[in-house]
Write a protein that holds these residues in place. Structure first.
Motif, short mmCIF file in Angstrom:
data_model
loop_
_atom_site.label_atom_id
_atom_site.label_comp_id
_atom_site.label_asym_id
_atom_site.label_seq_id
_atom_site.Cartn_x
_atom_site.Cartn_y
_atom_site.Cartn_z
N HIS A 32 -52.00 131.26 136.09
CA HIS A 32 -51.23 130.33 135.26
C HIS A 32 -50.20 129.58 136.10
N VAL A 33 -49.46 128.69 135.43
CA VAL A 33 -48.64 127.74 136.19
C VAL A 33 -47.13 127.97 136.06
N VAL A 34 -46.73 128.91 135.19
CA VAL A 34 -45.29 129.08 134.92
C VAL A 34 -44.78 130.33 135.65
N PRO A 40 -42.82 132.57 127.56
CA PRO A 40 -43.82 133.24 126.72
C PRO A 40 -45.17 133.49 127.43
N LYS A 41 -45.60 132.56 128.28
CA LYS A 41 -46.89 132.76 128.96
C LYS A 41 -46.76 133.76 130.11
N GLY A 42 -45.70 133.61 130.91
CA GLY A 42 -45.47 134.57 131.99
C GLY A 42 -45.31 135.98 131.45
N PRO A 90 -54.40 127.51 129.60
CA PRO A 90 -53.83 126.17 129.81
C PRO A 90 -53.27 125.62 128.50
N SER A 91 -52.33 124.73 128.66
CA SER A 91 -51.81 124.02 127.48
C SER A 91 -52.96 123.24 126.85
N LEU A 92 -52.97 123.21 125.51
CA LEU A 92 -54.08 122.53 124.82
C LEU A 92 -54.12 121.04 125.14
N SER A 93 -52.99 120.49 125.57
CA SER A 93 -52.95 119.06 125.92
C SER A 93 -53.81 118.75 127.13
N LYS A 94 -54.17 119.78 127.90
CA LYS A 94 -54.87 119.52 129.16
C LYS A 94 -56.38 119.63 129.05
N LEU A 95 -56.88 119.79 127.83
CA LEU A 95 -58.32 120.04 127.69
C LEU A 95 -59.10 118.82 127.26
N PHE A 168 -41.88 108.41 132.03
CA PHE A 168 -41.85 109.82 131.66
C PHE A 168 -43.09 110.54 132.18
N ARG A 169 -42.87 111.71 132.73
CA ARG A 169 -44.02 112.55 133.11
C ARG A 169 -44.64 113.12 131.82
N VAL A 170 -45.98 113.06 131.76
CA VAL A 170 -46.68 113.72 130.66
C VAL A 170 -47.77 114.63 131.25
N GLN A 171 -48.26 115.53 130.42
CA GLN A 171 -49.42 116.33 130.80
C GLN A 171 -50.64 115.41 130.78
N ASN A 172 -51.79 115.98 131.13
CA ASN A 172 -53.00 115.19 131.19
C ASN A 172 -53.52 114.91 129.78
N ALA A 191 -49.33 116.97 137.40
CA ALA A 191 -49.49 118.43 137.28
C ALA A 191 -48.12 119.07 137.14
N PHE A 192 -48.08 120.21 136.47
CA PHE A 192 -46.81 120.88 136.19
C PHE A 192 -46.03 121.17 137.47
N LYS A 193 -46.73 121.59 138.51
CA LYS A 193 -46.01 121.96 139.73
C LYS A 193 -45.34 120.77 140.43
N GLU A 208 -40.95 115.62 128.95
CA GLU A 208 -40.82 116.27 127.64
C GLU A 208 -41.49 117.63 127.74
N ASN A 209 -40.77 118.67 127.28
CA ASN A 209 -41.33 120.01 127.42
C ASN A 209 -40.61 121.00 126.50
N SER A 210 -41.10 122.24 126.54
CA SER A 210 -40.52 123.31 125.71
C SER A 210 -39.21 123.79 126.35
N SER A 212 -38.55 126.75 127.09
CA SER A 212 -38.87 127.76 128.11
C SER A 212 -39.30 127.11 129.42
N ASN A 213 -40.03 126.00 129.35
CA ASN A 213 -40.37 125.31 130.60
C ASN A 213 -39.15 124.58 131.19
N ILE A 214 -38.37 123.94 130.33
CA ILE A 214 -37.22 123.18 130.84
C ILE A 214 -36.24 124.13 131.54
N ALA A 235 -48.66 124.66 123.03
CA ALA A 235 -49.35 125.93 122.75
C ALA A 235 -50.53 126.06 123.69
N TYR A 236 -51.01 127.28 123.81
CA TYR A 236 -52.12 127.58 124.72
C TYR A 236 -53.20 128.32 123.95
N VAL A 237 -54.43 128.24 124.47
CA VAL A 237 -55.45 129.21 124.05
C VAL A 237 -55.76 130.04 125.29
C1 LMR Z 1 -46.87 121.41 131.35
O1 LMR Z 1 -47.69 121.01 132.19
O2 LMR Z 1 -45.81 120.83 131.11
C2 LMR Z 1 -47.16 122.69 130.60
O3 LMR Z 1 -48.47 122.66 130.16
C3 LMR Z 1 -46.95 123.87 131.47
C4 LMR Z 1 -47.27 125.13 130.72
O4 LMR Z 1 -48.29 125.75 131.01
O5 LMR Z 1 -46.49 125.50 129.84
#
Ligand code: LMR
Length: 328
Positions: A32-34, A40-42, A90-95, A168-172, A191-193, A208-210, A212-214, A235-237
């Motif tokens: 994972h990336v966090v 929550p994911k870590g 992965p975040s559902l936004s990335k699928l 603004f940075r966005v996810q994919n 990418a998140f990193k 823009e983020n949660s 927990s990520n911010i 959210a993730y699956v």
């Molecule tokens: C992001 O890229 O901002 C998030 O999807 C990172 C994550 O896994 O919470």
């Protein structure tokens, strides 16, 4: 201050002791990336590994790779499909390269709060959406929640027009791009990193983020403030390769899935509190969190809500209606 300092040190040296698996054990790699804790994911990945490694010791062994150190989210689905990792969330936004269905979860101002998200994902339609990756040989084992998202930038944002002209940075995610463009701003998929560095160097002005990520990725340090917009879900699956899961001895599979489900319930039950604590840590560290007056919030809704129309046909009007119904 000392908490921040301690976290800073942890981030500066993401190297950590990886558990050594024994010969004959089924190896379960979760990439994972966090960060590995306080998110929550870590936390989910760590709690799951702790139980697998103590209760299934000798038969199964779980290794967690946080901080995108093994794969970022663009690569992790490929790795999962190839069976190089056994778990990813992965975040559902990335699928969107795989399916348009998860675009539902990206629609801005779809869910009023996390209770509505929980109700929808537990419903028949929500549960069916766990299966949409099966064409790629991947099983959705369950939803993992982070929280709703908030905007930040290098200048104060109170209404969407404050973001006009910014990048603004966005996810994919094309839904996220449309949402940002509706503000009169431009979007950059990263990418998140890459996000912290891009904010720090001014490659992008905001993100823009949660909470927990911010907090755990310290985006607040390189922004003017965070505006509590609650505009979109993160959210993730949790996915696993079908072939791998089915190759497990039935009793081993049962034991793993039982531990998995119990840990997921526990992680989801504590996600809201983790999110709130991370918000408070930003405030306590002296950074600005801007709350919106109702008429300001309404402006965000009015600007972003029309984006739904662009994606309605792909997602399906019935599915959108079912998600909206979960708000009541
Ligand atoms: C992001 O890229 O901002 C998030 O999807 C990172 C994550 O896994 O919470």
């Amino acid at each position: 201050i000392s908490i921040i300092f301690a976290l800073g040190v942890a981030f500066a040296s993401p190297a950590f002791a990886q558990i050594e698996c024994k010969l004959g054990e089924v190896v379960i790699k979760f990439s994972h990336v966090v960060p590995p804790r306080g998110h929550p994911k870590g936390d989910f990945a760590r709690m799951l590994a702790e139980r697998v490694n103590s209760e299934m010791n000798g038969r199964a062994c779980m290794q967690v790779f946080p901080f995108s150190q093994l794969y970022d989210d663009e690569k992790v689905m490929e790795a999962l499909i190839l069976g190089d990792v056994q778990l990813a969330a992965p975040s559902l936004s990335k699928l969107e390269v795989y399916t348009n269905k998860y675009r539902l979860f990206d629609l801005p101002f779809l869910f009023e709060d996390m209770d509505a998200v929980q109700r929808f994902t537990a419903s028949e339609q929500g549960q069916e959406l766990l299966d949409v990756m099966s064409d790629f040989g991947v099983v959705g084992l369950g939803y993992l929640f982070d929280g709703l998202k908030h905007f930040s930038a290098d200048k104060p944002l109170l209404v969407p027009s404050d973001g006009a002209g910014l990048k603004f940075r966005v996810q994919n995610s094309d839904v996220a791009v449309a949402m940002i463009e509706a503000m009169g701003a431009s979007a950059q998929k990263l990418a998140f990193k890459e996000v912290y560095g891009a904010l720090q160097l001014g490659v992008v002005d905001g993100q823009e983020n949660s909470w927990s990520n911010i907090f755990t990725s310290r985006f607040y340090e390189v922004q003017n403030g965070i505006t509590e917009t609650n505009h979109q879900l993160l959210a993730y699956v949790v996915f696993a390769p079908k072939e791998w899961l089915e190759s497990l001895e039935p009793d081993l599979q049962d034991q793993f899935l039982t531990i998995f489900r119990e840990t997921l319930v526990k992680a989801n039950a504590q996600a809201a509190q983790t999110s709130e604590e991370n918000r408070q840590r930003i405030v306590d560290a002296g950074y600005t969190v801007r709350e919106l007056a109702p008429e300001q919030r309404q402006q965000w809704v009015d600007v972003m809500r029309p984006v739904w129309g662009d994606f309605e046909d792909q997602i399906g009007k019935d599915l959108i209606a079912a998600a909206v119904a979960a708000n009541t």
